[in-house]
Design a protein around this motif. Sequence first.
Motif, short mmCIF file in Angstrom:
data_model
loop_
_atom_site.label_atom_id
_atom_site.label_comp_id
_atom_site.label_asym_id
_atom_site.label_seq_id
_atom_site.Cartn_x
_atom_site.Cartn_y
_atom_site.Cartn_z
N TYR A 30 0.51 -1.02 -0.42
CA TYR A 30 0.23 -0.19 -0.08
C TYR A 30 1.17 1.52 0.08
O TYR A 30 0.25 2.37 -0.81
N VAL A 31 2.15 0.89 1.21
CA VAL A 31 3.23 2.89 0.97
C VAL A 31 4.42 2.06 0.39
O VAL A 31 4.94 0.85 0.44
N VAL A 32 4.26 2.38 -1.01
CA VAL A 32 5.54 2.19 -1.84
C VAL A 32 6.40 3.55 -1.48
O VAL A 32 6.37 4.07 -1.43
N THR A 33 8.03 3.28 -2.22
CA THR A 33 8.73 4.32 -2.37
C THR A 33 8.79 4.60 -4.30
O THR A 33 7.99 4.50 -4.91
N ALA A 34 9.44 5.78 -4.07
CA ALA A 34 9.19 6.57 -5.04
C ALA A 34 10.18 5.98 -6.24
O ALA A 34 9.64 6.59 -7.43
N ALA A 35 10.45 5.06 -6.06
CA ALA A 35 11.08 4.67 -7.27
C ALA A 35 10.47 3.17 -7.99
O ALA A 35 10.66 3.23 -9.10
N LEU A 36 8.91 3.53 -8.04
CA LEU A 36 7.70 3.38 -8.65
C LEU A 36 6.80 3.81 -9.30
O LEU A 36 6.04 3.79 -9.92
N THR A 37 7.54 5.08 -8.81
CA THR A 37 7.12 6.60 -9.44
C THR A 37 7.26 6.98 -10.59
O THR A 37 8.44 6.27 -11.16
N ARG A 38 7.22 7.54 -11.99
CA ARG A 38 7.68 7.67 -12.59
C ARG A 38 8.90 9.00 -12.59
O ARG A 38 9.74 8.27 -13.52
N PRO A 39 8.65 9.69 -12.29
CA PRO A 39 9.99 10.24 -11.83
C PRO A 39 11.32 8.46 -11.18
O PRO A 39 12.69 9.30 -12.34
N GLY A 40 10.83 8.76 -10.14
CA GLY A 40 11.34 7.57 -9.63
C GLY A 40 12.30 6.41 -10.74
O GLY A 40 13.66 6.07 -10.70
#
Length: 516
Positions: A30-40
């Motif tokens: 449910y809570v992830v790091t920014a590594a899975l976002t587009r910028p990451g």
Amino acid sequence: MTGDIPKVNVAVKDRILLHLLEEDEQADRYVVTAALTRPGIAEACAQHPPNVSRAMRTLLRKRMVSEHSRSIRGDDRKQKTWQLTDDGREEAKNRLSELSKLKVLIRDESNTLLEVEACEAPGRLQADLSVLQILLHAQHEGVLTFGDIRFGLVKKKSEDTDLPPPGRLKLLAGAHATYHTSPPKTRTVHGRVDAISGLDDWFESGSPCMVIHGIAGIGKSTLVANWLGSHMHEVPHLSVCWYPCQPWDKAVGLAVSLLHRFGVDDKHDPYQLMETLPLTPGAEFDVDSWRRRLLAYLTDAQAIRERFVGESGGPPPYWLIVLDDVHHVTTEARDLLGALLDISKKAPLRLVFISRTTLDVYDRRDVHTRDIVQELPLHGLSIDEITDWVETMDGASADPEDVHKMTGGHPLALELLEIYGQTTHGDWLKFLDEEIINHMPPEEHELLATLAVAESPVKWSKLSAAVNWEGNPPERLLTYGLLLELEEGMWLHEALRERFQREVGTASKKRKASLK
């Protein structure tokens, strides 16, 4: 040489699959790091965010990834994230297996250049890097170097495999393998009295930069190494950095090695110089920030004293940086070389550039009016210098004038004469082809090739008309002794003439006709 470097090119889709596979432990959280976002993802894959979006649409259509809106650790709002599907996970593992076998070049701790599979590189570099990171660094940098700051802490190898390898050492460990703190051992210098005197005058004058240039094998590095070796005895605490530039060198690698030589490391970096280096593949190197902070550091006497307290001789009076074969990096590291020259005007730093060509990283006014740069062109040995050398050879009976006529006084030809007794040994002729003739600009090649078909010296007006050359004779060819200006006209030494005369056929006939 550059063409021989293994080419690494990882597709955007493969980069994303490998990155998401590395982050697969966060799947369904449910809570992830920014590594899975587009910028990451864009940062990890060395891509612009729009490229990531386009690739994701393709992967979504193929059901390789799934899209989610999730809470991001450290951020108050939810963001769009992606993770691998079962099919995507299988495809990512297959791609990882194939890409792991790609060959990359590394410099190990002893500065040995090795070609290894990507999966072996982290162990050789003692770095905690993924295959994706290895491939991206190889694609953007060409060669991965042991101890590169961007690879993080060096992991010390443990002989006891039952124990976990302890984290060790410091950033920049291993950077020493890329340069030398004293000049390399070279062959004996014959003649060159005027050139040595020129280096002495430059050293005494305090001018920031000296550029020694000449054709391949003419003895540039040998001259500087012998001269510097004698001066290091006179100034024992002189801090020298002899950096042999390679065709694969990048500006960042050179900057890292220089910081190491200046005493910057994880324990001593008062001006945060390490922050100016790009820590991810493809990131931009802020040369201007690096220049400003390094200048502040080198002119801070207190910071320098703190760094070198307790060391023999204390802080160095100044640093002498020798960049050998700097022509290899003038395109890639042009801004960095300009920054170094700017720093040398105001800091205790002096530069020696050794190059096969003249450099364009400084203004001509720096040479002629500002006394910032001095240039020393190196050409073939004179007849008197050849005479002195031939007299010391065992069993050699060559006539010095004939040797000069055949070789133009090229030191390598004289060395082979001393070893084999042949004025124009095959190894030297091969060297002429590979290191000089094959690298000539087309217009200079055509000029010399046309002159080579003549039976005697040719007046410049006639030669220039034959090849449609406008202006004066090429200064570079005259300076390096490749083109001789005699009373009878323009000429070239016999060995070079013989190499050009091998170009027979239609081209040779046209050249002969143009001289009539």
